[in-house]
Structure formats: structure tokens, C-alpha cells
Scaffold this motif. Structure first.
Motif, PDB file in Angstrom:
ATOM      1  N   ASP A  53     -16.338 -10.901   6.903  1.00 24.15           N
ATOM      2  CA  ASP A  53     -16.317  -9.805   7.861  1.00 24.15           C
ATOM      3  C   ASP A  53     -15.528 -10.130   9.129  1.00 24.15           C
ATOM      4  N   VAL A  54     -14.972 -11.331   9.223  1.00 26.33           N
ATOM      5  CA  VAL A  54     -14.119 -11.715  10.350  1.00 26.33           C
ATOM      6  C   VAL A  54     -12.800 -12.230   9.774  1.00 26.33           C
ATOM      7  N   PHE A  55     -11.688 -11.764  10.332  1.00 30.20           N
ATOM      8  CA  PHE A  55     -10.363 -12.116   9.814  1.00 30.20           C
ATOM      9  C   PHE A  55     -10.295 -11.788   8.320  1.00 30.20           C
ATOM     10  N   ILE A 265       1.814 -12.146  16.599  1.00 26.92           N
ATOM     11  CA  ILE A 265       0.732 -11.309  17.134  1.00 26.92           C
ATOM     12  C   ILE A 265       0.391 -10.177  16.172  1.00 26.92           C
ATOM     13  N   VAL A 266       1.423  -9.521  15.634  1.00 26.64           N
ATOM     14  CA  VAL A 266       1.198  -8.406  14.713  1.00 26.64           C
ATOM     15  C   VAL A 266       0.460  -8.877  13.470  1.00 26.64           C
ATOM     16  N   LEU A 267       0.892  -9.980  12.880  1.00 24.94           N
ATOM     17  CA  LEU A 267       0.246 -10.477  11.672  1.00 24.94           C
ATOM     18  C   LEU A 267      -1.207 -10.873  11.953  1.00 24.94           C
ATOM     19  N   VAL A 273      -8.207  -6.824  11.347  1.00 28.19           N
ATOM     20  CA  VAL A 273      -8.775  -5.475  11.279  1.00 28.19           C
ATOM     21  C   VAL A 273     -10.063  -5.497  10.445  1.00 28.19           C
ATOM     22  N   PRO A 274     -11.120  -4.825  10.883  1.00 32.86           N
ATOM     23  CA  PRO A 274     -12.377  -4.812  10.109  1.00 32.86           C
ATOM     24  C   PRO A 274     -12.196  -4.202   8.722  1.00 32.86           C
ATOM     25  N   VAL A 275     -13.091  -4.541   7.835  1.00 31.53           N
ATOM     26  CA  VAL A 275     -13.071  -4.026   6.465  1.00 31.53           C
ATOM     27  C   VAL A 275     -13.363  -2.527   6.469  1.00 31.53           C
ATOM     28  N   PHE A 276     -12.646  -1.782   5.633  1.00 29.92           N
ATOM     29  CA  PHE A 276     -12.839  -0.342   5.513  1.00 29.92           C
ATOM     30  C   PHE A 276     -13.852  -0.030   4.412  1.00 29.92           C
ATOM     31  N   ASN A 285      -9.867   0.039   1.830  1.00 27.77           N
ATOM     32  CA  ASN A 285      -9.448  -1.316   2.154  1.00 27.77           C
ATOM     33  C   ASN A 285      -8.137  -1.639   1.448  1.00 27.77           C
ATOM     34  N   GLY A 286      -8.060  -1.271   0.171  1.00 25.14           N
ATOM     35  CA  GLY A 286      -6.838  -1.495  -0.591  1.00 25.14           C
ATOM     36  C   GLY A 286      -5.681  -0.678  -0.057  1.00 25.14           C
ATOM     37  N   VAL A 287      -5.946   0.562   0.360  1.00 26.89           N
ATOM     38  CA  VAL A 287      -4.893   1.407   0.931  1.00 26.89           C
ATOM     39  C   VAL A 287      -4.319   0.749   2.175  1.00 26.89           C
ATOM     40  N   TYR A 288      -5.199   0.265   3.053  1.00 28.17           N
ATOM     41  CA  TYR A 288      -4.740  -0.399   4.275  1.00 28.17           C
ATOM     42  C   TYR A 288      -3.881  -1.626   3.944  1.00 28.17           C
ATOM     43  N   GLU A 289      -4.380  -2.457   3.045  1.00 28.78           N
ATOM     44  CA  GLU A 289      -3.649  -3.678   2.712  1.00 28.78           C
ATOM     45  C   GLU A 289      -2.333  -3.373   2.012  1.00 28.78           C
ATOM     46  N   LEU A 290      -2.326  -2.337   1.195  1.00 26.21           N
ATOM     47  CA  LEU A 290      -1.086  -1.931   0.538  1.00 26.21           C
ATOM     48  C   LEU A 290      -0.053  -1.475   1.561  1.00 26.21           C
ATOM     49  N   LEU A 291      -0.478  -0.713   2.563  1.00 30.60           N
ATOM     50  CA  LEU A 291       0.438  -0.273   3.609  1.00 30.60           C
ATOM     51  C   LEU A 291       1.023  -1.475   4.361  1.00 30.60           C
TER      52      LEU A 291
END
Length: 390
Positions: A53-55, A265-267, A273-276, A285-291
Motif C-alpha cells: 500500500d506504499v510505493f 521526480i515524475v517516476l 500513487v495509491p492503489v485504485f 489499477n491496471g488502467v492507470y499502470e497501462l497509461l
């Protein structure tokens, strides 16, 4: 109980025949440090038997480095296949170069993982003993990059990992597949065909991730040899790898001041970002990571490759970070195994309770990586190059 599936990996591979992108070297090293940071929080999650739940998106480092690897391999080698006379790159020459670059430290990582496992007591995570003969077999197969299937006797930790002495070696398994695919097929594709191949793998990857085929509710697949993970790991590698090559073929610099620091910084923020929460059958969560992989990572690689280093110290800093990145990746996880076992034994689950030990884990990992680089990897690669690259 199982170790978290979110292992990351790190691809390397500038050729020795062309100038390095020093800024990319430095960025690779900084993300290697983020990988270590991510695995610290993986340890807390494993000890408490919960999700990270962190990083929580730190496993995206492997996708970033698959893309970076495709970019630099295309940059380093594409033109050499068509070079005249003795300068022409042959299939044998390419594979010798890749083996010399990757294999020595892969072997060392397996040996350190073997020692770490014995220090830990030579037992699986559930406490049952592992036969020493199976540990030796696991060492041999790890050095040869031959993966274990789930449930195999030489899966010495009992977690279903491809390489249970040094889990993140799974990404090198797919890196090698990517190198073979490049040499046999991808390098021969026209720009248009490579674009179509990248789009196709991207669409398959999007379907796999968004519909959560793996059931993990994230991109982090490929660490084990079951069918879902093998297919997922293959597509996970092929899309960013081919996208990196496509960028290298069409690269034109576009400079932004301070891009090195901006990229770091961006990476770091993207990984933090917290888990969706999943919505119906869609993995948000997969959508975010895919983007991140489809849109943000290509921009970072492109802009970082375009950037210029400023300041007298920056070239040396980036060179050091680039040199240490692969050794750090390949030796830090056996240290993490000991850290995880200590967390479970002490029932400690937070950074606040363990920060002195976390600092020690970082220090040991970096020192071990640097020692292996200078005392083993560089001398061995130098000897192998003289012997096999004449």
C-alpha cells in the motif's frame, strides 16, 4: 503464505561500440534505487500477509526498463547489421555481446542467492526443509537461466517463482527472449511493420491488463511459469521493448531543461500513487499502470535521451549510476530475502519500526553491487571480450 508477486526487474544493455546516452544511464541507476525502495515495502506487506500500500506501483520499473532496453539496443545495433566488411554485426557476434554483458552478473546473483538461502536456514517460507541437493540444482539452473515450474522440488522457497534463489531474474529470462526476437525477427521489420507489431502487442497487453486476466489487479505478471504468467510476461516485455525500438528508429531530440531531475521526480510520484479500487470487471489499477507505460514512459525516455548534462559532476554521477544499476538489481534481492525473514520473525510491518535496518539493507546492497562490479563483473567481461570478441 506467499511472497508478493510484484517483483521488478531491470534491463541493461548499451553496446560497447557507440557512445552512451549518459543521462539515460543516470536515470536507469536512479530507478534501480527506486526498485530497492519498492522491495522494502514489499517486505512489510509480505510480513503482514497483505497487499503493498506504499510505493505500490514500483513494479512498473520493469516495464520502464524493457522500454529503455529496446531503445538502446536498437540505437546500438541496428546500423551494424548492414555495416560493410568486418564491421558487420553477425548473429553470433550479437549474442556473444549480450551474453558477455548479462550472464556474468546473472551467475553472481544466483551464487549470492544460494548463500543467502543457506544463511536463512535452507527452508521454504512455510518452514519445511529443502533438500540440499535441490538447492544445488536450483543454483545450477539459475546460473543457466532455466526456470522452475510451480511445484518443482527445486523451487526451494515453495513460492512458485521461476528463480527462487533470486526471484527478479525472471525479467532477465524475458529480456533474453526479447534479444532473440530482436536478432531473428524485429530488426528485419520495416518502420511500418514495427509500428504495426507494437500496436498489436499494445492492444493485446491492454486487453490482458484492463480485463485483469491474471487476477492480480495490476501489471506485475511474469514472475512464475504458469500459463497466465508466461503469456502475460511475454506480452509485458514485447510491447515496451518494441516501442523502445520504434522510438530509437524515429528519434529526433526535443530538449527540456532539467529533464533528468524532472524525470526522477515524475517516476517517483507515479510509483507512489495509491492503489485504485477495481470497478466491476475493469482493473482501474491496471488502467492507470497501462497509461503510465503507453503514454508517460515513452515521453520520459524520449526527452531524457534528448537531454544534456549540466555541471562538472553530472557526467561522473550518471556514469556511476549507470554502472551500478544492473549489479544492484541482480544482487539486492537475496539481501531482501534475509530482510523479509527478519521482518516475519520480529513481526515488524512499518518503516518507522525498522528504518535503521532499512538503511543497512540499502548500504549492504549498494556496497555488494559495487564490489561485484569492480572485483568480478568488469574483470570477467574484459577477459571474455578479449577471448571471444576478436
Amino acid at each position: 503464505m506467499m511472497v508478493s508477486r510484484r517483483f521488478t526487474g531491470l534491463s541493461v544493455g548499451f553496446a560497447d561500440s557507440r557512445p552512451h546516452y549518459l543521462l539515460l544511464d543516470g536515470l536507469r541507476g536512479m530507478v534501480a534505487l527506486m526498485v530497492v525502495w519498492y522491495h522494502v515495502f514489499e517486505g512489510f506487506a509480505f510480513a503482514e500477509d497483505r497487499g503493498i500500500d506504499v510505493f505500490a506501483h514500483g513494479h512498473l520499473g520493469v516495464d520502464f526498463f524493457f522500454m529503455l532496453s529496446g531503445f538502446v539496443i536498437s540505437y546500438a545495433y541496428d546500423g551494424r547489421w548492414r555495416a560493410p566488411g568486418s564491421n558487420r554485426l553477425t548473429m553470433g557476434g550479437f549474442f556473444r555481446r549480450r551474453l558477455i554483458r548479462l550472464q556474468p552478473m546473472l551467475v553472481m546473483g544466483a551464487v549470492i542467492g544460494f548463500v543467502s538461502f543457506l544463511i536463512q536456514g535452507g527452508v521454504k517460507w512455510d518452514g519445511t526443509a529443502t533438500a540440499f541437493s535441490m538447492t544445488l540444482l536450483a543454483l545450477l539452473l539459475a546460473m543457466l537461466l532455466i526456470p522452475a515450474y510451480p511445484g518443482a522440488d527445486y523451487d526451494v522457497r515453495g513460492n512458485g517463482e521461476m528463480f527462487s534463489l533470486n526471484g527478479p531474474s525472471w525479467s532477465l529470462f524475458f529480456e533474453y527472449i526479447g534479444n532473440v526476437a530482436y536478432a531473428l525477427i524485429i530488426r528485419r521489420l520495416s518502420n511500418r511493420a514495427l509500428g504495426a507489431f507494437t500496436a498489436l502487442t499494445g492492444c493485446v497487453w491492454a486487453w490482458y491488463v484492463v480485463t485483469d486476466v491474471s487476477g492480480y489487479d495490476m501489471i506485475g505478471v511474469g514472475w512464475t511459469l504458469d500459463g497466465v504468467n508466461f503469456f502475460g510476461g511475454l506480452i509485458r516485455m514485447l510491447f515496451p521493448f518494441s516501442a523502445g525500438m520504434l522510438m530509437a528508429r524515429n528519434f529526433k531530440p526535443y530538449r527540456i531543461a532539467g529533464i533528468f531531475h524532472i524525470s526522477i521526480i515524475v517516476l517517483f510520484l507515479l510509483f507512489s500513487v495509491p492503489v485504485f479500487v477495481k470497478v466491476g470487471g475493469i482493473s482501474m489499477n491496471g488502467v492507470y499502470e497501462l497509461l503510465c507505460v503507453v503514454m508517460i514512459f515513452p515521453a520520459i525516455v524520449w526527452l531524457a535521451a534528448s537531454g544534456r548534462l549540466t555541471g562538472k559532476a553530472m557526467p561522473a554521477v550518471c556514469r556511476f549510476l549507470g554502472d551500478i544499476s544492473y549489479p544492484l538489481y541482480i544482487v539486492h534481492y537475496p539481501v531482501m530475502y534475509l530482510f523479509y525473514a527478519w521482518l516475519r520473525g520480529k513481526e515488524l510491518y512499518t518503516l518507522g519500526e525498522t528504518w535503521p535496518v532499512v538503511i543497512m539493507v540499502f548500504a549492504i546492497s549498494i556496497a555488494l553491487a559495487y564490489g561485484c562490479l569492480k572485483l568480478y563483473d568488469e574483470p570477467v567481461r574484459c577477459w571474455l571480450t578479449k577471448k571471444f570478441m576478436r
